[in-house]
Every structure is written in structure tokens, then in C-alpha cells.
Design a protein around this motif. Structure first.
Motif, PDB file in Angstrom:
ATOM      1  N   ARG A   1      12.243  47.775 -63.995  1.00 16.32           N
ATOM      2  CA  ARG A   1      12.280  48.666 -62.826  1.00 16.32           C
ATOM      3  C   ARG A   1      10.880  48.865 -62.259  1.00 16.32           C
ATOM      4  O   ARG A   1      10.666  48.782 -61.053  1.00 16.32           O
ATOM      5  N   ASP A   2       9.898  49.094 -63.137  1.00 17.11           N
ATOM      6  CA  ASP A   2       8.514  49.283 -62.695  1.00 17.11           C
ATOM      7  C   ASP A   2       8.001  48.043 -61.966  1.00 17.11           C
ATOM      8  O   ASP A   2       7.336  48.145 -60.935  1.00 17.11           O
ATOM      9  N   ALA A   3       8.319  46.850 -62.498  1.00 23.02           N
ATOM     10  CA  ALA A   3       7.885  45.607 -61.851  1.00 23.02           C
ATOM     11  C   ALA A   3       8.513  45.465 -60.467  1.00 23.02           C
ATOM     12  O   ALA A   3       7.850  45.065 -59.505  1.00 23.02           O
ATOM     13  N   LEU A   4       9.788  45.819 -60.349  1.00 20.61           N
ATOM     14  CA  LEU A   4      10.474  45.720 -59.060  1.00 20.61           C
ATOM     15  C   LEU A   4       9.965  46.751 -58.058  1.00 20.61           C
ATOM     16  O   LEU A   4       9.893  46.471 -56.861  1.00 20.61           O
ATOM     17  N   LEU A   5       9.607  47.924 -58.542  1.00 22.47           N
ATOM     18  CA  LEU A   5       9.082  48.950 -57.637  1.00 22.47           C
ATOM     19  C   LEU A   5       7.747  48.533 -57.030  1.00 22.47           C
ATOM     20  O   LEU A   5       7.406  48.951 -55.925  1.00 22.47           O
ATOM     21  N   GLU A   6       6.996  47.681 -57.722  1.00 25.07           N
ATOM     22  CA  GLU A   6       5.716  47.211 -57.203  1.00 25.07           C
ATOM     23  C   GLU A   6       5.856  46.395 -55.926  1.00 25.07           C
ATOM     24  O   GLU A   6       4.944  46.366 -55.105  1.00 25.07           O
ATOM     25  N   ILE A   7       6.989  45.721 -55.734  1.00 33.57           N
ATOM     26  CA  ILE A   7       7.151  44.916 -54.515  1.00 33.57           C
ATOM     27  C   ILE A   7       7.653  45.746 -53.343  1.00 33.57           C
ATOM     28  O   ILE A   7       7.643  45.282 -52.208  1.00 33.57           O
ATOM     29  N   ASP A   8       8.109  46.962 -53.587  1.00 33.33           N
ATOM     30  CA  ASP A   8       8.465  47.914 -52.534  1.00 33.33           C
ATOM     31  C   ASP A   8       9.455  47.347 -51.515  1.00 33.33           C
ATOM     32  O   ASP A   8       9.322  47.551 -50.323  1.00 33.33           O
ATOM     33  N   LEU A   9      10.449  46.615 -52.009  1.00 35.51           N
ATOM     34  CA  LEU A   9      11.459  46.048 -51.118  1.00 35.51           C
ATOM     35  C   LEU A   9      12.859  46.557 -51.404  1.00 35.51           C
ATOM     36  O   LEU A   9      13.802  46.133 -50.768  1.00 35.51           O
ATOM     37  N   ALA A  10      12.977  47.427 -52.388  1.00 30.17           N
ATOM     38  CA  ALA A  10      14.315  47.816 -52.812  1.00 30.17           C
ATOM     39  C   ALA A  10      14.339  49.268 -53.260  1.00 30.17           C
ATOM     40  O   ALA A  10      13.324  49.836 -53.618  1.00 30.17           O
ATOM     41  N   GLU A  11      15.532  49.834 -53.218  1.00 33.47           N
ATOM     42  CA  GLU A  11      15.791  51.122 -53.845  1.00 33.47           C
ATOM     43  C   GLU A  11      16.387  50.804 -55.207  1.00 33.47           C
ATOM     44  O   GLU A  11      17.317  50.013 -55.311  1.00 33.47           O
ATOM     45  N   ILE A  12      15.834  51.397 -56.261  1.00 31.45           N
ATOM     46  CA  ILE A  12      16.248  51.051 -57.619  1.00 31.45           C
ATOM     47  C   ILE A  12      16.556  52.314 -58.398  1.00 31.45           C
ATOM     48  O   ILE A  12      15.744  53.221 -58.473  1.00 31.45           O
ATOM     49  N   ASP A  13      17.741  52.350 -58.976  1.00 34.17           N
ATOM     50  CA  ASP A  13      18.157  53.473 -59.808  1.00 34.17           C
ATOM     51  C   ASP A  13      18.683  52.936 -61.123  1.00 34.17           C
ATOM     52  O   ASP A  13      19.104  51.777 -61.216  1.00 34.17           O
ATOM     53  N   VAL A  14      18.694  53.787 -62.140  1.00 35.94           N
ATOM     54  CA  VAL A  14      19.348  53.431 -63.395  1.00 35.94           C
ATOM     55  C   VAL A  14      20.838  53.389 -63.114  1.00 35.94           C
ATOM     56  O   VAL A  14      21.386  54.291 -62.472  1.00 35.94           O
TER      57      VAL A  14
END
Length: 134
Positions: free
Chosen positions: A39-52
Motif C-alpha cells: 500500500r505504501d509503495a502504491l501511495l507513492e505514485i499518487d494515482l489511486a485511492e487505496i483502502d484495506v
């Protein structure tokens, strides 16, 4: 479908993916930690909303915790961002031990993958999105 923003501009046609992390003999805590790292890696690209992900979002037969699903993420993205999201996931996966795998909407990835394998997953996803819009 909802819209999300990318670089300040709103994009329509948001798609929802389920991404789950698993591996041989992983404890619930290890699965949750790996899910958080991804999740942290994906948040770095700032292209998506990510939830558990919640248990209700899992496909039949998937491993689940009580209310939250350990190691699973619910991702909302615009189809144009899918290639970068898959690239980030495969880069993250290459840094994990060999028995760790990630499932993206039914496609299981394990270990290092070639650019051709990654491109095939992206093409299959984009074809499905195009078909759904028809």
C-alpha cells in the motif's frame, strides 16, 4: 462510476481492483505487514485511492480475517493508470522473498516477471475494461 483526480485533473470511469498479498506459511501479522508495505509503495505514485479490503470485497475462496482482510487492498484507479499500478506492484514483488505472491483481480503474480508477462496482464485488464464499456 466515481471519479478520482490525477495531477489535479478529474478522471471519470474509475475502476476497482482487489489486490491481495499471500505467501507460504505467512501469519496474519506478516500478511498485514506485507499488505501495508505494498500500500505504501502504491501511495507513492499518487494515482489511486487505496483502502484495506473488507471481507465482503473478496472473491469466493480467498483467505480473510474477521472484518478486515489482512494483506488485501481495494484500489480505485482510472484505467489509464493501470499500467503504472501493475509496474509498481511487480517492482515491489521483485524485492520480496520468492514465495510471496500478489493477486490482481484473479491474476496471480509470483517472483520476478518479464516485461512481456506484465504487458499481458495489462492488456487483458484493458481489454476487459473496454468490453465492459461496450
Amino acid at each position: 462510476m466515481d471519479a478520482i483526480t490525477h495531477g489535479g485533473a478529474e478522471m471519470s470511469e474509475t475502476r476497482h481492483l482487489l489486490v491481495a498479498v499471500d505467501g507460504e506459511d505467512l501469519s496474519t501479522d506478516e500478511r498485514a505487514d506485507l499488505g501495508q508495505q505494498l500500500r505504501d509503495a502504491l501511495l507513492e505514485i499518487d494515482l489511486a485511492e487505496i483502502d484495506v479490503a473488507r471481507e465482503a470485497q473478496l472473491p469466493p475462496g480467498a483467505k480473510a480475517g474477521e472484518t478486515l482482510t489482512f494483506g488485501a487492498l481495494a484500489i480505485s484507479i482510472a484505467p489509464v493508470a493501470f499500467t503504472q499500478v501493475v509496474g509498481t506492484i511487480t517492482a515491489w514483488l521483485r524485492r520480496q522473498r520468492s514465495d510471496i505472491e500478489v493477486e490482481i483481480d484473479g491474476h496471480r503474480l509470483r517472483g520476478a516477471m518479464t516485461a512481456a508477462q506484465r504487458d499481458a496482464i495489462v492488456a487483458a485488464y484493458l481489454a476487459r475494461v473496454t468490453e465492459e464499456q461496450s
